[in-house]
Design a protein around this motif. Structure first.
Motif, PDB file in Angstrom:
ATOM      1  N   LEU A  56       0.862  -1.215   0.101  1.00 61.87           N
ATOM      2  CA  LEU A  56       0.242  -0.089   0.132  1.00 61.87           C
ATOM      3  C   LEU A  56       1.394   1.184   0.152  1.00 61.87           C
ATOM      4  CD1 LEU A  56      -3.139   1.225   0.189  1.00 61.87           C
ATOM      5  CD2 LEU A  56      -1.849   1.783   2.665  1.00 61.87           C
ATOM      6  N   ILE A  57       0.388   2.324  -1.046  1.00 65.36           N
ATOM      7  CA  ILE A  57       0.928   3.792  -0.850  1.00 65.36           C
ATOM      8  C   ILE A  57      -0.195   3.926  -0.498  1.00 65.36           C
ATOM      9  CG2 ILE A  57       2.520   5.343  -2.062  1.00 65.36           C
ATOM     10  CD1 ILE A  57       2.324   2.769  -4.451  1.00 65.36           C
ATOM     11  N   ALA A  58       0.032   5.624   0.815  1.00 66.43           N
ATOM     12  CA  ALA A  58      -0.601   6.074   1.315  1.00 66.43           C
ATOM     13  C   ALA A  58       0.048   6.884   1.447  1.00 66.43           C
ATOM     14  CB  ALA A  58      -1.746   5.621   2.406  1.00 66.43           C
ATOM     15  N   GLY A  59      -1.224   8.123   1.936  1.00 66.82           N
ATOM     16  CA  GLY A  59      -0.158   9.383   2.384  1.00 66.82           C
ATOM     17  C   GLY A  59      -1.528  10.602   3.613  1.00 66.82           C
ATOM     18  N   LYS A  60      -0.777  11.241   4.779  1.00 67.28           N
ATOM     19  CA  LYS A  60      -2.223  11.954   5.320  1.00 67.28           C
ATOM     20  C   LYS A  60      -2.401  13.609   4.244  1.00 67.28           C
ATOM     21  CE  LYS A  60      -0.934  15.602   7.919  1.00 67.28           C
ATOM     22  NZ  LYS A  60      -2.076  16.561   7.985  1.00 67.28           N
ATOM     23  N   VAL A  61      -3.168  13.674   3.949  1.00 63.19           N
ATOM     24  CA  VAL A  61      -3.902  14.725   3.122  1.00 63.19           C
ATOM     25  C   VAL A  61      -3.705  15.831   4.053  1.00 63.19           C
ATOM     26  CG1 VAL A  61      -5.231  15.951   2.618  1.00 63.19           C
ATOM     27  CG2 VAL A  61      -5.438  14.433   1.423  1.00 63.19           C
ATOM     28  N   CYS A  62      -2.629  16.950   3.032  1.00 62.90           N
ATOM     29  CA  CYS A  62      -2.288  18.371   4.012  1.00 62.90           C
ATOM     30  C   CYS A  62      -2.067  19.250   3.096  1.00 62.90           C
ATOM     31  CB  CYS A  62      -0.670  18.122   3.496  1.00 62.90           C
ATOM     32  SG  CYS A  62       0.390  17.035   3.651  1.00 62.90           S
ATOM     33  N   MET A  63      -3.523  20.261   3.955  1.00 54.48           N
ATOM     34  CA  MET A  63      -4.022  21.300   3.075  1.00 54.48           C
ATOM     35  C   MET A  63      -4.269  22.700   4.388  1.00 54.48           C
ATOM     36  SD  MET A  63      -7.940  19.805   2.567  1.00 54.48           S
ATOM     37  CE  MET A  63      -8.482  18.801   3.615  1.00 54.48           C
ATOM     38  N   ASP A  64      -3.636  24.051   4.147  1.00 53.05           N
ATOM     39  CA  ASP A  64      -3.672  24.290   5.099  1.00 53.05           C
ATOM     40  C   ASP A  64      -4.000  25.737   4.926  1.00 53.05           C
ATOM     41  OD1 ASP A  64      -2.285  26.033   3.561  1.00 53.05           O
ATOM     42  OD2 ASP A  64      -0.845  26.558   4.761  1.00 53.05           O
ATOM     43  N   ARG A  65      -5.335  26.808   3.336  1.00 53.39           N
ATOM     44  CA  ARG A  65      -6.431  27.105   3.362  1.00 53.39           C
ATOM     45  C   ARG A  65      -7.453  26.791   2.223  1.00 53.39           C
ATOM     46  NH1 ARG A  65      -3.068  30.687  -0.642  1.00 53.39           N
ATOM     47  NH2 ARG A  65      -2.654  28.890  -2.654  1.00 53.39           N
ATOM     48  N   HIS A  66      -8.575  27.837   1.925  1.00 56.46           N
ATOM     49  CA  HIS A  66      -9.427  27.400   1.078  1.00 56.46           C
ATOM     50  C   HIS A  66      -9.951  26.144   1.003  1.00 56.46           C
ATOM     51  CE1 HIS A  66      -6.682  29.711  -1.673  1.00 56.46           C
ATOM     52  NE2 HIS A  66      -8.004  31.142  -0.824  1.00 56.46           N
ATOM     53  N   CYS A  67     -10.380  26.033   2.873  1.00 55.93           N
ATOM     54  CA  CYS A  67     -10.702  24.635   3.316  1.00 55.93           C
ATOM     55  C   CYS A  67     -11.651  24.674   4.555  1.00 55.93           C
ATOM     56  CB  CYS A  67     -10.181  23.114   3.486  1.00 55.93           C
ATOM     57  SG  CYS A  67      -8.871  23.391   4.032  1.00 55.93           S
ATOM     58  N   PRO A  68     -12.395  24.145   5.370  1.00 53.45           N
ATOM     59  CA  PRO A  68     -13.061  24.080   6.248  1.00 53.45           C
ATOM     60  C   PRO A  68     -11.668  24.667   7.680  1.00 53.45           C
ATOM     61  CG  PRO A  68     -14.758  22.809   5.733  1.00 53.45           C
ATOM     62  CD  PRO A  68     -13.672  23.594   4.178  1.00 53.45           C
ATOM     63  N   THR A  69     -11.699  25.551   8.700  1.00 44.96           N
ATOM     64  CA  THR A  69     -11.233  25.760   9.438  1.00 44.96           C
ATOM     65  C   THR A  69     -11.043  24.469  10.670  1.00 44.96           C
ATOM     66  OG1 THR A  69     -12.367  26.829  10.905  1.00 44.96           O
ATOM     67  CG2 THR A  69     -11.054  28.433   9.775  1.00 44.96           C
ATOM     68  N   TRP A  70     -11.812  23.389  10.177  1.00 45.22           N
ATOM     69  CA  TRP A  70     -11.343  22.690  11.204  1.00 45.22           C
ATOM     70  C   TRP A  70     -10.817  21.428  10.308  1.00 45.22           C
ATOM     71  CZ3 TRP A  70     -14.898  20.115   7.588  1.00 45.22           C
ATOM     72  CH2 TRP A  70     -16.101  20.353   7.491  1.00 45.22           C
ATOM     73  N   LEU A  71     -10.138  21.246   9.624  1.00 47.91           N
ATOM     74  CA  LEU A  71      -9.799  20.490   8.940  1.00 47.91           C
ATOM     75  C   LEU A  71      -8.328  20.885   7.930  1.00 47.91           C
ATOM     76  CD1 LEU A  71     -12.100  18.920   5.940  1.00 47.91           C
ATOM     77  CD2 LEU A  71     -10.807  17.327   7.732  1.00 47.91           C
ATOM     78  N   GLN A  72      -8.018  21.828   8.544  1.00 47.22           N
ATOM     79  CA  GLN A  72      -6.779  22.632   8.554  1.00 47.22           C
ATOM     80  C   GLN A  72      -5.492  22.248   8.976  1.00 47.22           C
ATOM     81  OE1 GLN A  72      -6.750  26.390   8.535  1.00 47.22           O
ATOM     82  NE2 GLN A  72      -8.663  27.234   6.295  1.00 47.22           N
ATOM     83  N   ASP A  73      -4.445  21.660   8.400  1.00 52.01           N
ATOM     84  CA  ASP A  73      -3.355  21.890   9.875  1.00 52.01           C
ATOM     85  C   ASP A  73      -2.418  22.734   8.951  1.00 52.01           C
ATOM     86  OD1 ASP A  73      -2.502  21.103   7.043  1.00 52.01           O
ATOM     87  OD2 ASP A  73      -1.643  19.185   7.580  1.00 52.01           O
ATOM     88  N   THR A  74      -1.712  23.211   9.813  1.00 52.34           N
ATOM     89  CA  THR A  74      -0.073  24.350   9.399  1.00 52.34           C
ATOM     90  C   THR A  74       0.112  24.075   8.553  1.00 52.34           C
ATOM     91  OG1 THR A  74       1.595  24.009  10.749  1.00 52.34           O
ATOM     92  CG2 THR A  74      -0.432  25.115  11.491  1.00 52.34           C
TER      93      THR A  74
END
Length: 432
Positions: free
Chosen positions: A154-172
């Protein structure tokens, strides 16, 4: 060590090919031998059977063994929102995807869906996949742990996003880099698991985040990168407004050191000429997601141009915008895309894109994608006569190319008799 002998017709591609529809191995009365999770021999039944006497025999006579299917782009948190009505890409993300992915902050919930997700892959013949998790580190942990229990590649990864999405889904930016690095250290090359650095797509990552993820890609040159590219015209216009100093969408990833071998870009429908040329130079590959592209009304992928530039292409379901876990049905949708473009996709060419071609695109053909001796025993047993209609269909027409084509239109999970990963059954309906 127990040796296993499988009796069935055998179909696979032994090597890289520009014309796989003419360059394949098919053994009508065949057999395959596995031991300790590896394939050790394939060939004519009469030649193989007498060489291995102390074996466990699995008789799938009248059925077809092919390499395990490789799904090169799909989203495990979207399993439960499959077949959600309406919308195109950007509205679809806001209305369905982001609210669903919020649930994956809970480790127990993520583990529950991870088990369902993998069971769906197995029952549809998929033995390896390149998967997007959610933004939550615990969700990626749950997915890797579930795959590890079955010794899955399996190849997989944690999605990364820090803008233009709900604040409760943002990382930094920094959190994305640190958590991705922790996941790499925890899972990459552990058993058969591999990691992919995963910015969702350029609009949801700030330049700062893309810079730090690019640094991570340079620090770990043997990890994969996965993201989206040129899927939707509104998306492309948005990228151009967010990154006005860049020469198009691909150039954003290029300038942030994420365009290289082991980078897999989903969709690539609306490509400019200079983007085709640059991708060809880079060694990156494309995940062709026909079901999703049709479902969201995104457009028609130009397979012929990708192949003209010798860019590796792999077939993918893109669940949950894709509406089926079945790679066979996805092949059928790829054929329809080709018909709309005036480019006919031959059935064995399509099968190549989800087996050996995908393995080559990901640099994994020594392990998966074929039935060559020495590779991992990841394979699928197909039953073409899985119901009354298919039995009727194949009474007069049973050429192997015709079988694969008809299955791409008619098959569902009932066509899968058994799915094996590293020589162990993970899904089986056949009674021996």
């Amino acid at each position: 060590m127990t040796t296993h002998l499988y009796l069935a017709s055998i179909l696979h591609f032994t090597q890289q090919s520009n014309h796989p529809e003419d360059d394949y191995t098919y053994i009508h009365d065949g057999s395959m031998v596995t031991r300790n999770g590896k394939i050790i021999a394939t060939g004519e039944r009469k030649n193989i059977e007498n060489q291995y006497l102390d074996v466990v025999i699995h008789d799938f006579s009248g059925q077809l063994i092919v390499p395990g299917f490789i799904d090169s782009h799909l989203h495990f948190p979207q399993t439960e929102m499959l077949a959600s009505f309406g919308e195109q890409l950007l509205d679809w993300l806001e209305k369905y995807t982001f609210p669903t992915e919020r649930k994956f902050a809970e480790p127990e919930y993520a583990a529950h869906i991870a088990d369902i997700f993998l069971r769906q892959l197995y029952r549809h013949g998929t033995t390896s996949a390149m998967v997007y998790s959610s933004v939550h580190q615990c969700a990626a942990d749950a997915l890797f742990a579930a795959a590890q229990r079955h010794n899955m590649l399996l190849i997989a990864g944690k999605v990364c996003m820090d803008r233009h999405c709900p604040t409760w889904l943002q990382d930094t930016p920094k959190k994305a880099q640190i958590e991705s690095a922790e996941l790499i250290d925890r899972w990459h090359k552990k058993d058969r698991l591999l990691y992919a650095i995963t910015p969702r797509f350029a609009p949801t990552s700030s330049p700062e985040q893309l810079h730090l993820l690019g640094e991570l890609a340079q620090q770990y040159p043997d990890v994969y990168i996965q993201t989206h590219l040129n899927e939707n015209l509104h998306e492309i216009a948005w990228v151009n407004s967010l990154f006005p100093k860049h020469n198009g969408y691909l150039d954003v990833y290029d300038k942030f050191n994420m365009l290289r071998p082991k980078a897999v870009f989903g969709h690539c429908i609306h490509m400019q000429e200079h983007e085709w040329q640059r991708m060809a130079q880079s060694g990156a590959s494309i995940a062709f997601c026909p079901t999703s592209n049709l479902f969201l009304g995104s457009g028609l992928f130009d397979l012929k141009t990708a192949e003209k530039y010798n860019i590796p292409v792999a077939l993918a379901t893109d669940v949950g915008a894709g509406t089926s876990f079945s790679m066979l049905r996805t092949l059928g949708e790829a054929y329809k895309v080709g018909q709309l473009r005036g480019d006919q996709l031959q059935p064995l060419h399509g099968l190549y894109l989800m087996t050996q071609g995908a393995a080559i695109a990901h640099g994994l053909a020594d392990s998966i994608g074929n039935l060559n001796p020495g590779t991992d025993a990841d394979f699928v047993v197909l039953n073409p006569n899985f119901d009354e209609l298919t039995t009727l269909r194949f009474e007069q027409h049973n050429d192997v190319q015709d079988i694969i084509f008809a299955l791409s239109m008619l098959a569902d999970d009932r066509a899968i008799s058994a799915t094996y990963i590293a020589g162990e059954p993970v899904y089986q309906t056949h009674t021996e």
